[in-house]
Design an enzyme around this catalytic site. Sequence first.
Site, PDB file in Angstrom:
ATOM      1  N   CYS A 118     -26.484 -18.038  44.539  1.00 14.60           N
ATOM      2  CA  CYS A 118     -25.673 -18.312  45.728  1.00 14.60           C
ATOM      3  C   CYS A 118     -26.227 -19.510  46.497  1.00 14.60           C
ATOM      4  O   CYS A 118     -26.221 -20.622  45.986  1.00 14.60           O
ATOM      5  CB  CYS A 118     -25.566 -17.057  46.590  1.00 14.60           C
ATOM      6  SG  CYS A 118     -24.249 -17.196  47.793  1.00 14.60           S
TER       7      CYS A 118
ATOM      8  N   HIS B  18     -23.465 -12.974  43.111  1.00 15.04           N
ATOM      9  CA  HIS B  18     -24.710 -12.209  43.279  1.00 15.04           C
ATOM     10  C   HIS B  18     -24.899 -11.223  42.122  1.00 15.04           C
ATOM     11  O   HIS B  18     -24.287 -10.157  42.123  1.00 15.04           O
ATOM     12  CB  HIS B  18     -24.685 -11.442  44.606  1.00 15.04           C
ATOM     13  CG  HIS B  18     -24.826 -12.327  45.795  1.00 15.04           C
ATOM     14  ND1 HIS B  18     -26.050 -12.623  46.348  1.00 15.04           N
ATOM     15  CD2 HIS B  18     -23.914 -13.004  46.516  1.00 15.04           C
ATOM     16  CE1 HIS B  18     -25.889 -13.443  47.374  1.00 15.04           C
ATOM     17  NE2 HIS B  18     -24.594 -13.695  47.498  1.00 15.04           N
TER      18      HIS B  18
ATOM     19  N   GLU C 116     -27.465  -9.433  41.640  1.00  9.50           N
ATOM     20  CA  GLU C 116     -28.368  -8.341  42.028  1.00  9.50           C
ATOM     21  C   GLU C 116     -27.651  -7.140  42.639  1.00  9.50           C
ATOM     22  O   GLU C 116     -28.211  -6.043  42.672  1.00  9.50           O
ATOM     23  CB  GLU C 116     -29.428  -8.873  43.011  1.00  9.50           C
ATOM     24  CG  GLU C 116     -28.949  -9.243  44.413  1.00  9.50           C
ATOM     25  CD  GLU C 116     -28.350 -10.648  44.523  1.00  9.50           C
ATOM     26  OE1 GLU C 116     -27.917 -11.183  43.495  1.00  9.50           O
ATOM     27  OE2 GLU C 116     -28.278 -11.170  45.655  1.00  9.50           O
TER      28      GLU C 116
END
Length: 513
Positions: free
Chosen positions: A81, A169, A171
């Site tokens: 990002c 993202h 994660e």
Amino acid sequence: MNEQIVILDFGSQYTQVIARRVRECNVYSTILHFNTPATAIAKLKPSGIILSGGPSSVYAADAPLPDKNLFELGVPVLGICFGVQLLAQFLGGKVEKGLKREYGKGTLTVKDSSCALFAKLPKSLQVWNSHGDKLTKLPRDFKPVAITENSEYAAIENRARKFFGLQFHPEVVHTPRGKEILANFVHGVCGCGKSWTMRNYLDQAVEEIRAQVGKEKVILGLSGGVDSSVAAALLHKAIGDQLTCIFVNNGLLRAREAEVVQEVFGRNFKLKLQYENSAALFLKKLKGVTDPEKKRKIIGRTFIDVFQAATQRAGKAKFLAQGTLYPDVIESVPIAGNPAALIKSHHNVGGLPKNMKFALVEPLKNLFKDEVRQLGLELGLPKEIVWRQPFPGPGLAVRVLGEVTPSRCEILRNADAIVVEEMKASGLYYKIWQSFAVLLPVRSVGVMGDERTYDYTIAIRAVESQDGMTADWVKLPYDLLEKLASRIINEVKGVNRCVFDITSKPPGTIEWE
Ligand code: XMP
């Protein structure tokens, strides 16, 4: 030294999540402040570097920028990002304000499946985005490898230098295959093995504790919570009787809590347990006090006094052990919009004074909570302790609203025991953050049999949360609520009404005081 991935924090609320995901791949990870000098990073010999997201714009005057030599270390880099925008900007690409903010779920289409990040993954993936700025020109020697509806540079790479960037993202759980992308980076690109396990950590920690402590004595304040319990078991394994654990019963504990600690640590682990029953003292000091902050302060101060006196009785010790965890020691990046930076709790009034003359042993300070639990299981601690729900330091005092008297504590303790028992029986206890009873300071009218009653109200609280900072109330099944109310009212003398708290945090808090 463990193989490790360094994560540079640019103020994202997900930085710790990235670190946890990497560790779930059995690779150690360390979070560093974004401006850590490249030479300091190099000293750690990282196998790879991840640049976190963040709320800033890379072109803003006050943007957090890393040391530019970072890109000359010859180490693979993954920008996420804000991190990919930074990578692009530093290496000659261009980032501009996007026409549309890309937020929420999106579909990623992988255009070049030979990119190592997408090895063994399908061509179409659900991903989660949260960005306003957009990469509009790639740096030299980079090429796009995946796109989304709004971004032709959703994933980019410079294969030769092992530099990668993801606009989404990987994660977060809303990118369901994101962990595999991160695993591809740490194993496939950075070449890390899978040596970070709690089995390995246990041996390493035992060695480190022995090296630090030598033949000296260590004292540990054991609360029975997950962190102090795991620290106690670990230290005991490392140094046996050089450790003395002090357990203070402040009279504000839940049903059987003191017994469980004595059973598990005293009888099973056979560690030196100094049991301080100070219930009467705490309750005496709390007499007539109704203000929540005053209660906390009294309990904090009394704890320090009791603990200090107890350490003297325990005999001379050089070290004090604490169950500090990794999130407590990470220096949060103070960037506007980063909620992690704002979270300084009012809670830790029970902390010990700085003037206590001990050196510290903090054997859990590199671990996340889920790792601590894993370590607890490795050490043979029972599930009841390892998966215990959080419990506030001031104990039942902040759940007995109004004055804390022995009889009101007893009412709450009995009601709470029923909540815990039924939550465990329903299988929900270990799935949610917290579930407990609160004794309200109001009395209301009821009828029981032929008799009119005028008794207390119990509130049932059940919340789901990741870290206690925000929380949602849990929609407990009606039949469970019915059972809870009926058992509490029938079995707990002094209660004739039950209510269920349906407030989320914010605007409410988890505890009532
Ligand atoms: P609140 O009520 O602030 O609670 O939403 C957030 C989390 O912190 C716990 N809590 C405390 N923990 N000392 C503690 O050690 C305290 O004084 C305290 N007050 C709240 C609470 O149980 C929840 O998990």
